[in-house]
Design a protein around this motif. Structure first.
Motif, PDB file in Angstrom:
ATOM      1  N   CYS A  13       2.573  -5.076   5.994  1.00 54.71           N
ATOM      2  CA  CYS A  13       2.563  -3.917   5.103  1.00 54.71           C
ATOM      3  C   CYS A  13       1.463  -4.061   4.044  1.00 54.71           C
ATOM      4  O   CYS A  13       0.789  -3.091   3.703  1.00 54.71           O
ATOM      5  N   GLN A  14       1.291  -5.261   3.549  1.00 50.56           N
ATOM      6  CA  GLN A  14       0.237  -5.516   2.563  1.00 50.56           C
ATOM      7  C   GLN A  14      -1.140  -5.269   3.170  1.00 50.56           C
ATOM      8  O   GLN A  14      -2.016  -4.679   2.521  1.00 50.56           O
ATOM      9  N   LYS A  15      -1.347  -5.690   4.413  1.00 47.58           N
ATOM     10  CA  LYS A  15      -2.625  -5.454   5.096  1.00 47.58           C
ATOM     11  C   LYS A  15      -2.840  -3.963   5.314  1.00 47.58           C
ATOM     12  O   LYS A  15      -3.964  -3.455   5.154  1.00 47.58           O
ATOM     13  N   THR A  16      -1.787  -3.249   5.655  1.00 44.59           N
ATOM     14  CA  THR A  16      -1.893  -1.799   5.831  1.00 44.59           C
ATOM     15  C   THR A  16      -2.305  -1.132   4.520  1.00 44.59           C
ATOM     16  O   THR A  16      -3.201  -0.279   4.499  1.00 44.59           O
ATOM     17  N   ALA A  17      -1.671  -1.526   3.420  1.00 39.83           N
ATOM     18  CA  ALA A  17      -2.014  -0.960   2.109  1.00 39.83           C
ATOM     19  C   ALA A  17      -3.467  -1.262   1.757  1.00 39.83           C
ATOM     20  O   ALA A  17      -4.181  -0.390   1.230  1.00 39.83           O
ATOM     21  N   GLN A  18      -3.911  -2.462   2.067  1.00 44.04           N
ATOM     22  CA  GLN A  18      -5.301  -2.843   1.813  1.00 44.04           C
ATOM     23  C   GLN A  18      -6.254  -1.967   2.634  1.00 44.04           C
ATOM     24  O   GLN A  18      -7.255  -1.471   2.106  1.00 44.04           O
ATOM     25  N   ASN A  19      -5.938  -1.753   3.898  1.00 46.26           N
ATOM     26  CA  ASN A  19      -6.780  -0.917   4.750  1.00 46.26           C
ATOM     27  C   ASN A  19      -6.804   0.536   4.273  1.00 46.26           C
ATOM     28  O   ASN A  19      -7.836   1.200   4.361  1.00 46.26           O
ATOM     29  N   VAL A  20      -5.678   1.022   3.769  1.00 46.69           N
ATOM     30  CA  VAL A  20      -5.635   2.377   3.211  1.00 46.69           C
ATOM     31  C   VAL A  20      -6.604   2.485   2.040  1.00 46.69           C
ATOM     32  O   VAL A  20      -7.386   3.448   1.943  1.00 46.69           O
ATOM     33  N   GLU A  21      -6.590   1.514   1.153  1.00 44.40           N
ATOM     34  CA  GLU A  21      -7.486   1.542  -0.017  1.00 44.40           C
ATOM     35  C   GLU A  21      -8.951   1.488   0.413  1.00 44.40           C
ATOM     36  O   GLU A  21      -9.791   2.213  -0.130  1.00 44.40           O
ATOM     37  N   ILE A  22      -9.277   0.652   1.400  1.00 41.28           N
ATOM     38  CA  ILE A  22     -10.656   0.554   1.888  1.00 41.28           C
ATOM     39  C   ILE A  22     -11.091   1.875   2.516  1.00 41.28           C
ATOM     40  O   ILE A  22     -12.208   2.354   2.277  1.00 41.28           O
ATOM     41  N   ALA A  23     -10.215   2.479   3.314  1.00 36.72           N
ATOM     42  CA  ALA A  23     -10.538   3.763   3.947  1.00 36.72           C
ATOM     43  C   ALA A  23     -10.787   4.838   2.894  1.00 36.72           C
ATOM     44  O   ALA A  23     -11.726   5.633   3.023  1.00 36.72           O
ATOM     45  N   LEU A  24      -9.985   4.855   1.848  1.00 30.02           N
ATOM     46  CA  LEU A  24     -10.187   5.842   0.782  1.00 30.02           C
ATOM     47  C   LEU A  24     -11.491   5.595   0.046  1.00 30.02           C
ATOM     48  O   LEU A  24     -12.174   6.547  -0.361  1.00 30.02           O
ATOM     49  N   ASP A  25     -11.849   4.330  -0.131  1.00 34.50           N
ATOM     50  CA  ASP A  25     -13.130   4.012  -0.766  1.00 34.50           C
ATOM     51  C   ASP A  25     -14.296   4.533   0.068  1.00 34.50           C
ATOM     52  O   ASP A  25     -15.304   4.985  -0.472  1.00 34.50           O
ATOM     53  N   ASP A  70     -11.169   2.619  10.501  1.00 36.09           N
ATOM     54  CA  ASP A  70     -11.732   3.823  11.125  1.00 36.09           C
ATOM     55  C   ASP A  70     -10.644   4.836  11.477  1.00 36.09           C
ATOM     56  O   ASP A  70     -10.827   6.038  11.291  1.00 36.09           O
ATOM     57  N   ARG A  71      -9.528   4.356  11.974  1.00 36.69           N
ATOM     58  CA  ARG A  71      -8.407   5.252  12.307  1.00 36.69           C
ATOM     59  C   ARG A  71      -7.881   5.939  11.056  1.00 36.69           C
ATOM     60  O   ARG A  71      -7.606   7.146  11.064  1.00 36.69           O
ATOM     61  N   LEU A  72      -7.766   5.186   9.975  1.00 38.38           N
ATOM     62  CA  LEU A  72      -7.295   5.771   8.719  1.00 38.38           C
ATOM     63  C   LEU A  72      -8.282   6.807   8.188  1.00 38.38           C
ATOM     64  O   LEU A  72      -7.877   7.878   7.720  1.00 38.38           O
ATOM     65  N   VAL A  73      -9.560   6.509   8.261  1.00 38.85           N
ATOM     66  CA  VAL A  73     -10.579   7.465   7.809  1.00 38.85           C
ATOM     67  C   VAL A  73     -10.434   8.771   8.584  1.00 38.85           C
ATOM     68  O   VAL A  73     -10.445   9.849   8.000  1.00 38.85           O
ATOM     69  N   ASP A  74     -10.271   8.684   9.912  1.00 39.41           N
ATOM     70  CA  ASP A  74     -10.102   9.891  10.727  1.00 39.41           C
ATOM     71  C   ASP A  74      -8.876  10.687  10.300  1.00 39.41           C
ATOM     72  O   ASP A  74      -8.924  11.911  10.198  1.00 39.41           O
ATOM     73  N   ILE A  75      -7.765   9.986  10.061  1.00 44.22           N
ATOM     74  CA  ILE A  75      -6.531  10.663   9.648  1.00 44.22           C
ATOM     75  C   ILE A  75      -6.717  11.341   8.298  1.00 44.22           C
ATOM     76  O   ILE A  75      -6.344  12.504   8.117  1.00 44.22           O
ATOM     77  N   PHE A  76      -7.336  10.629   7.348  1.00 47.45           N
ATOM     78  CA  PHE A  76      -7.482  11.177   6.005  1.00 47.45           C
ATOM     79  C   PHE A  76      -8.467  12.345   5.996  1.00 47.45           C
ATOM     80  O   PHE A  76      -8.294  13.300   5.248  1.00 47.45           O
ATOM     81  N   GLU A  77      -9.510  12.283   6.825  1.00 46.80           N
ATOM     82  CA  GLU A  77     -10.483  13.387   6.883  1.00 46.80           C
ATOM     83  C   GLU A  77      -9.855  14.651   7.433  1.00 46.80           C
ATOM     84  O   GLU A  77     -10.208  15.755   7.023  1.00 46.80           O
ATOM     85  N   SER A  78      -8.917  14.500   8.369  1.00 44.39           N
ATOM     86  CA  SER A  78      -8.323  15.686   8.985  1.00 44.39           C
ATOM     87  C   SER A  78      -7.124  16.226   8.196  1.00 44.39           C
ATOM     88  O   SER A  78      -6.592  17.275   8.541  1.00 44.39           O
TER      89      SER A  78
END
Length: 79
Positions: A13-25, A70-78
């Motif tokens: 879960c911590q890694k997921t949260a970290q990836n979310v923050e990176i994708a938003l950046d 990359d998957r998170l970026v795609d989700i957030f963009e759409s």
């Protein structure tokens, strides 16, 4: 956009949260708030059976998997 990282706070879960923050950046300028949902009853109330999970604006987008950036970026963009 409202993003929820759902899980009990385990390393996955911590890694997921970290990836979310990176994708938003990477999506500079996106208006988003990130909330961690760690309480067991809140996780159950959202219908999540496998953690970690990521919800965007109340919709579960990822469940039981650590998403890559990359998957998170795609989700957030759409969203």
């Amino acid at each position: 956009m409202q993003i929820e990282v759902i899980g009990p706070g385990c390393p996955r879960c911590q890694k997921t949260a970290q990836n979310v923050e990176i994708a938003l950046d990477e999506l500079d300028g996106v208006d988003a708030t990130v909330e961690k949902v760690e309480a067991q009853m809140e996780i159950i109330d959202r219908g999540v059976m496998h953690t970690p999970a990521v919800a965007v604006d109340g919709e579960i987008e990822i469940e039981g998997d650590i998403p890559d950036i990359d998957r998170l970026v795609d989700i957030f963009e759409s969203a």
